[in-house]
Write a protein that holds these residues in place. Sequence first.
Motif, PDB file in Angstrom:
ATOM      1  N   LEU A   1      76.100  -6.402  29.485  1.00  0.00           N
ATOM      2  CA  LEU A   1      75.507  -5.630  28.393  1.00  0.00           C
ATOM      3  C   LEU A   1      73.991  -5.530  28.547  1.00  0.00           C
ATOM      4  CD1 LEU A   1      76.075  -4.280  25.614  1.00  0.00           C
ATOM      5  CD2 LEU A   1      75.691  -6.497  24.570  1.00  0.00           C
ATOM      6  N   VAL A   2      73.363  -6.652  28.833  1.00  0.00           N
ATOM      7  CA  VAL A   2      71.901  -6.652  28.859  1.00  0.00           C
ATOM      8  C   VAL A   2      71.357  -6.027  30.152  1.00  0.00           C
ATOM      9  CG1 VAL A   2      71.371  -8.964  29.796  1.00  0.00           C
ATOM     10  CG2 VAL A   2      69.952  -7.970  27.985  1.00  0.00           C
ATOM     11  N   LEU A   3      72.128  -6.108  31.230  1.00  0.00           N
ATOM     12  CA  LEU A   3      71.700  -5.441  32.467  1.00  0.00           C
ATOM     13  C   LEU A   3      71.653  -3.922  32.253  1.00  0.00           C
ATOM     14  CD1 LEU A   3      71.063  -5.418  35.509  1.00  0.00           C
ATOM     15  CD2 LEU A   3      73.526  -5.453  35.954  1.00  0.00           C
ATOM     16  N   ALA A   4      72.712  -3.391  31.644  1.00  0.00           N
ATOM     17  CA  ALA A   4      72.741  -1.936  31.382  1.00  0.00           C
ATOM     18  C   ALA A   4      71.576  -1.552  30.465  1.00  0.00           C
ATOM     19  CB  ALA A   4      74.078  -1.553  30.749  1.00  0.00           C
ATOM     20  N   TYR A   5      71.321  -2.407  29.477  1.00  0.00           N
ATOM     21  CA  TYR A   5      70.229  -2.126  28.534  1.00  0.00           C
ATOM     22  C   TYR A   5      68.880  -2.124  29.274  1.00  0.00           C
ATOM     23  CZ  TYR A   5      67.121  -2.662  24.533  1.00  0.00           C
ATOM     24  OH  TYR A   5      66.106  -2.488  23.615  1.00  0.00           O
TER      25      TYR A   5
ATOM     26  N   ILE B   1      69.394 -12.314  24.931  1.00  0.00           N
ATOM     27  CA  ILE B   1      68.736 -11.890  23.677  1.00  0.00           C
ATOM     28  C   ILE B   1      67.237 -11.702  23.923  1.00  0.00           C
ATOM     29  CG2 ILE B   1      68.154 -12.569  21.305  1.00  0.00           C
ATOM     30  CD1 ILE B   1      70.934 -13.860  21.115  1.00  0.00           C
ATOM     31  N   ASP B   2      66.627 -12.597  24.692  1.00  0.00           N
ATOM     32  CA  ASP B   2      65.189 -12.433  25.017  1.00  0.00           C
ATOM     33  C   ASP B   2      64.943 -11.067  25.644  1.00  0.00           C
ATOM     34  OD1 ASP B   2      64.681 -15.010  24.194  1.00  0.00           O
ATOM     35  OD2 ASP B   2      64.848 -15.864  26.218  1.00  0.00           O
ATOM     36  N   ILE B   3      65.846 -10.675  26.554  1.00  0.00           N
ATOM     37  CA  ILE B   3      65.634  -9.419  27.283  1.00  0.00           C
ATOM     38  C   ILE B   3      65.878  -8.214  26.382  1.00  0.00           C
ATOM     39  CG2 ILE B   3      66.523  -8.000  29.197  1.00  0.00           C
ATOM     40  CD1 ILE B   3      66.892 -10.640  30.754  1.00  0.00           C
ATOM     41  N   MET B   4      66.849  -8.311  25.498  1.00  0.00           N
ATOM     42  CA  MET B   4      67.102  -7.158  24.627  1.00  0.00           C
ATOM     43  C   MET B   4      66.031  -7.039  23.542  1.00  0.00           C
ATOM     44  SD  MET B   4      70.585  -5.915  22.775  1.00  0.00           S
ATOM     45  CE  MET B   4      71.380  -5.356  24.257  1.00  0.00           C
TER      46      MET B   4
ATOM     47  N   PRO C   1      61.684   1.791  33.178  1.00  0.00           N
ATOM     48  CA  PRO C   1      62.709   0.866  32.651  1.00  0.00           C
ATOM     49  C   PRO C   1      62.198  -0.573  32.697  1.00  0.00           C
ATOM     50  CG  PRO C   1      63.603   2.262  34.406  1.00  0.00           C
ATOM     51  CD  PRO C   1      62.129   2.493  34.393  1.00  0.00           C
ATOM     52  N   ILE C   2      62.523  -1.348  31.676  1.00  0.00           N
ATOM     53  CA  ILE C   2      62.027  -2.741  31.671  1.00  0.00           C
ATOM     54  C   ILE C   2      62.565  -3.513  32.879  1.00  0.00           C
ATOM     55  CG2 ILE C   2      61.573  -2.877  29.180  1.00  0.00           C
ATOM     56  CD1 ILE C   2      64.239  -4.405  28.861  1.00  0.00           C
ATOM     57  N   PHE C   3      63.712  -3.057  33.443  1.00  0.00           N
ATOM     58  CA  PHE C   3      64.284  -3.742  34.619  1.00  0.00           C
ATOM     59  C   PHE C   3      63.327  -3.694  35.815  1.00  0.00           C
ATOM     60  CE2 PHE C   3      67.023  -3.978  38.432  1.00  0.00           C
ATOM     61  CZ  PHE C   3      67.690  -5.162  38.165  1.00  0.00           C
TER      62      PHE C   3
ATOM     63  N   PHE D   1      64.237 -10.719  37.458  1.00  0.00           N
ATOM     64  CA  PHE D   1      64.496 -12.054  38.034  1.00  0.00           C
ATOM     65  C   PHE D   1      65.408 -12.892  37.138  1.00  0.00           C
ATOM     66  CE2 PHE D   1      60.846 -12.680  41.355  1.00  0.00           C
ATOM     67  CZ  PHE D   1      61.277 -11.535  42.003  1.00  0.00           C
ATOM     68  N   PRO D   2      65.148 -12.954  35.821  1.00  0.00           N
ATOM     69  CA  PRO D   2      66.127 -13.700  35.000  1.00  0.00           C
ATOM     70  C   PRO D   2      67.528 -13.119  35.099  1.00  0.00           C
ATOM     71  CG  PRO D   2      64.180 -13.140  33.702  1.00  0.00           C
ATOM     72  CD  PRO D   2      63.999 -12.516  35.038  1.00  0.00           C
ATOM     73  N   LEU D   3      67.618 -11.775  35.221  1.00  0.00           N
ATOM     74  CA  LEU D   3      68.959 -11.174  35.344  1.00  0.00           C
ATOM     75  C   LEU D   3      69.617 -11.584  36.665  1.00  0.00           C
ATOM     76  CD1 LEU D   3      68.144  -7.788  33.667  1.00  0.00           C
ATOM     77  CD2 LEU D   3      70.097  -9.232  33.064  1.00  0.00           C
ATOM     78  N   ALA D   4      68.789 -11.693  37.726  1.00  0.00           N
ATOM     79  CA  ALA D   4      69.323 -12.155  39.016  1.00  0.00           C
ATOM     80  C   ALA D   4      69.780 -13.609  38.904  1.00  0.00           C
ATOM     81  CB  ALA D   4      68.253 -12.017  40.089  1.00  0.00           C
ATOM     82  N   GLN D   5      68.962 -14.408  38.231  1.00  0.00           N
ATOM     83  CA  GLN D   5      69.298 -15.826  38.041  1.00  0.00           C
ATOM     84  C   GLN D   5      70.596 -15.978  37.244  1.00  0.00           C
ATOM     85  OE1 GLN D   5      67.327 -18.541  39.250  1.00  0.00           O
ATOM     86  NE2 GLN D   5      69.268 -19.517  38.705  1.00  0.00           N
ATOM     87  N   MET D   6      70.733 -15.154  36.198  1.00  0.00           N
ATOM     88  CA  MET D   6      71.927 -15.214  35.359  1.00  0.00           C
ATOM     89  C   MET D   6      73.175 -14.861  36.180  1.00  0.00           C
ATOM     90  SD  MET D   6      69.943 -13.400  32.236  1.00  0.00           S
ATOM     91  CE  MET D   6      71.152 -12.789  31.152  1.00  0.00           C
ATOM     92  N   ALA D   7      73.056 -13.782  36.984  1.00  0.00           N
ATOM     93  CA  ALA D   7      74.211 -13.370  37.807  1.00  0.00           C
ATOM     94  C   ALA D   7      74.607 -14.487  38.763  1.00  0.00           C
ATOM     95  CB  ALA D   7      73.866 -12.093  38.583  1.00  0.00           C
ATOM     96  N   THR D   8      73.589 -15.169  39.315  1.00  0.00           N
ATOM     97  CA  THR D   8      73.851 -16.260  40.261  1.00  0.00           C
ATOM     98  C   THR D   8      74.595 -17.406  39.576  1.00  0.00           C
ATOM     99  OG1 THR D   8      71.779 -15.657  41.344  1.00  0.00           O
ATOM    100  CG2 THR D   8      72.713 -17.805  41.922  1.00  0.00           C
ATOM    101  N   SER D   9      74.107 -17.781  38.381  1.00  0.00           N
ATOM    102  CA  SER D   9      74.748 -18.928  37.725  1.00  0.00           C
ATOM    103  C   SER D   9      76.139 -18.572  37.211  1.00  0.00           C
ATOM    104  CB  SER D   9      73.859 -19.507  36.619  1.00  0.00           C
ATOM    105  OG  SER D   9      73.540 -18.522  35.683  1.00  0.00           O
TER     106      SER D   9
END
Length: 377
Positions: A260-264, A335-338, A274-276, A283-291
């Motif tokens: 959800l947050v990646l698409a956002y 939530i931080d990212i959104m 885009p904020i991405f 980087f946090p999104l990459a970290q999240m995907a890894t974990s």
Amino acid sequence: MIEFEMTQKQVELVESVRSLMREEICPTVLKMDRKNDDTFNWNYIRTLAGHNLIAPLLPKEYGGLGLDYVSTALVIEEIAAACAGLAACMVGTMHGLLPIIIAGSQEQKRRLLPMFAEKKPALASFALTEPKGGSDIERMETTAQFRDGYYYIQGTKDYVVNGAVANFVTVCTNPGKSRGAACQFFVVPREQIDLVKNRKTLGIRYANTAQLHFQNARVSGDDIVGDADSAYLLLNHTLDLGRSLIGAIEVGIARAAHELVLAYAQERQQFGRPIFSNQGVSFPLAQMATSIDAARFMVWRACSLIDQEGDYTRASSMAKLFAGQVGQSVTARAIDIMGAFGYTEESLLSLYFRDAKVCSIVGGTDNVQQMIIASLL
Ligand SMILES: Cc1cc2nc3c(=O)[nH]c(=O)nc-3n(C[C@H](O)[C@H](O)[C@H](O)COP(=O)(O)OP(=O)(O)OC[C@H]3O[C@@H](n4cnc5c(N)ncnc54)[C@H](O)[C@@H]3O)c2cc1C
């Protein structure tokens, strides 16, 4: 052999469950979370029952899909990614059925298992926790006294998933020191439960969670599951198996939050882009995907050890512990990212954040998992 890929059959299973969830569950998930009365909505359980998904590991001879644990975890991840409360109903049911599948008599299996594969909605519960005995199960006070050919159960069980709505509850009792056993399982039909108090929980709100009072609940010797001498082993066996499935719920929640947050982040424009495109976001999104991948592989490892009849206790505790930590950190960071919208009740992220907390408590707290893992190092 170490496998990191799904088989073709598993791919098809995942796709079919995902599309069922997309059509039947995802559009209503906020509504499912917001129920504000004590009525349980069976419609969604009916949807699962229609596809024989209430307890996918139910053996084929009793009408179930007979899935192995890895495939069951795949199904749970899909359902939890749509609605963790619904996945909790399934996992609560499977906890209730496991002692019967593992140690029940043929008569019990024929009487109690097929109802979960009949296309009619049915749920079961597993009742261990008590007001004075949570992590410390030796504080368990629920007893079963034998009189005039029947057993009479007295006591209170708490925080029981599906407790108020289950067709039956698999209850763990304390046989008393004189009987020389640590616990004993009984199957108690819903109509024998005297009083029920529904618990209002922070997350997994679609699921019913209840306190159950047994005041002389009458059951017969045919309702004892397993024998008293090995009941403590049966309890641990059930909890160990269940932890890997709880881990799968958490992987599903984390995955849904991440998607959800990646698409956002790819869509949301600030400062003309885009904020991405900011590493502070990607980087946090990459970290999240890894974990999330790491947590999923830990769940698969635990389930694969179960399927191969290996030693899975440590792996199951590790999978639940780590998946719970990942679920909580991913949903919080999402939530931080959104930003502000993620913090509102209209956002699925706030639901995922609340749902993710459950894993550090249910099936034994994080400290209990660390005690188990430490004892096996
Ligand atoms: C939503 C939900 C669903 C649940 N579903 C079920 C269910 O279906 N069936 C069921 O039987 N139970 C269920 N539970 C109960 C759950 O298993 C218990 O809450 C859990 O085992 C912890 O027990 P407790 O809450 O009494 O905490 P306590 O045991 O009182 O622990 C409180 C804190 O002390 C810590 N602690 C305790 N002892 C030690 C120690 N020796 N060393 C270090 N730390 C320690 C714990 O880790 C925890 O942080 C559910 C709970 C929730 C929230």
